[in-house]
Design a protein around this motif. Sequence first.
Motif, PDB file in Angstrom:
ATOM      1  N   GLU A 146       0.819  -1.216   0.000  1.00  0.00           N
ATOM      2  CA  GLU A 146       0.000   0.000   0.000  1.00  0.00           C
ATOM      3  C   GLU A 146       0.852   1.265   0.000  1.00  0.00           C
ATOM      4  O   GLU A 146       0.583   2.212  -0.752  1.00  0.00           O
ATOM      5  N   ASP A 147       1.887   1.318   0.826  1.00  0.00           N
ATOM      6  CA  ASP A 147       2.726   2.517   0.879  1.00  0.00           C
ATOM      7  C   ASP A 147       3.453   2.741  -0.443  1.00  0.00           C
ATOM      8  O   ASP A 147       3.612   3.885  -0.892  1.00  0.00           O
ATOM      9  N   HIS A 158      -5.712  10.030  -6.079  1.00  0.00           N
ATOM     10  CA  HIS A 158      -4.265   9.788  -6.039  1.00  0.00           C
ATOM     11  C   HIS A 158      -3.589  10.731  -7.041  1.00  0.00           C
ATOM     12  O   HIS A 158      -4.047  10.876  -8.179  1.00  0.00           O
ATOM     13  N   ALA A 177       0.941   4.121  -2.857  1.00  0.00           N
ATOM     14  CA  ALA A 177       0.603   5.493  -2.477  1.00  0.00           C
ATOM     15  C   ALA A 177       1.686   6.473  -2.908  1.00  0.00           C
ATOM     16  O   ALA A 177       1.400   7.643  -3.191  1.00  0.00           O
ATOM     17  N   VAL A 193      -5.752   0.333  -3.625  1.00  0.00           N
ATOM     18  CA  VAL A 193      -5.456   0.874  -2.292  1.00  0.00           C
ATOM     19  C   VAL A 193      -5.858   2.335  -2.139  1.00  0.00           C
ATOM     20  O   VAL A 193      -5.736   2.892  -1.046  1.00  0.00           O
ATOM     21  N   SER A 194      -6.329   2.978  -3.229  1.00  0.00           N
ATOM     22  CA  SER A 194      -6.645   4.398  -3.165  1.00  0.00           C
ATOM     23  C   SER A 194      -7.836   4.676  -4.085  1.00  0.00           C
ATOM     24  O   SER A 194      -8.664   3.799  -4.338  1.00  0.00           O
ATOM     25  N   ILE A 219      -3.394   1.635  -8.356  1.00  0.00           N
ATOM     26  CA  ILE A 219      -3.952   2.692  -7.510  1.00  0.00           C
ATOM     27  C   ILE A 219      -5.349   2.316  -7.033  1.00  0.00           C
ATOM     28  O   ILE A 219      -5.713   2.539  -5.868  1.00  0.00           O
TER      29      ILE A 219
END
Length: 349
Positions: free
Chosen positions: A151-152, A189, A155, A184-185, A181
């Motif tokens: 995830e990081d 983003h 991101a 997780v977002s 993307i």
Amino acid sequence: MTPLSESTFLLFGTGRRRSWIYRAGALWPLADQGHGFQWETVRESIDGGAARVELETRAGAQVVIHEDENGLWLDEGGAVRCLDDRPGGRWPGFEGHPHAGRLRQLHHEILVNLPCGAPLPNRLVYSKPWYRDSAMVAMVLEKTGNLGLIEDWVAGLREPFDRNNRGHRESDNLGQALYLISLVSDRGHPLVETILRTLPEHATDGHLTGLSDYAPHPVYQTKWLLFGLRALGLDDGDWRIPSQPDNYSALFWWDFRQQHVPGAGFDAASRVRYPYLGWAEDHFHGRPPPLDLLRMNAPLTWEAEASEADYSALAALDPGLEARRIALPHTWHAAEAFLYLHELESTFP
């Protein structure tokens, strides 16, 4: 089919853990080969599906190296120490599945290649993630509840292209980045707007154009774009998948299956060097899973003679792998095999 190498070893250190390698009676941390453990062995058993090595030393001692969800463990004659108990991700057992052992091993070969959350094709010979490989790895991590591990990294994405193939702006990266993307977002983003602004530069007649793996693959590239846009709930506008042969079209087996013009497939040599191509192609066409494109020993997966891999890093592990330009394991290969086998409720007829 005989794999390209008989080398046997096991990588340890999933998720956030430090990476270790076991081979031929020695266990050492990847970043510091001189500080590890070594035994004179008379017996060795490597079980990749259980992430486990069992040894018997010349002195008769029993040694077990084992990794699980809780940590990496070293048991020397009953004296157990934990080498690393940082988060290593979720480890489904796939109980009752006809390919449970293979699924566990393929999953482990992916989890050990996520240093600092960055999905590498192979952490020994690659230093940067590839969007193409990462998207397939992410499909596996979504199924096993491990998206949090990357995830990081997702991101922090800011570039629409990974530029790993000699700096080329590969058009399929645009859809792959959007898809990553979406996991997780959302459309907020910062890379999404950059990609949308970039699209017209890579468009011809309503579809994407440009190179992927040094060749034009407009069908494959546009399938990825449409998939990524829809994954984020974005308007796919007037984009259309061109009606023309494209052997990479068969790599996109999970959607847009009807938009495919038959043509030449991958030759036998390409399937051996880059076995993820063979697994994906057979998945698309509904052929039996190519189990001959998995090794019998650990690691199961590989890639050979890749143009951008740094095989010099293999010299300390196995000079034969360096000389023959073979990287073991490989996450795109592991992902394609996992995703095909995982959907099978029985062995293929």
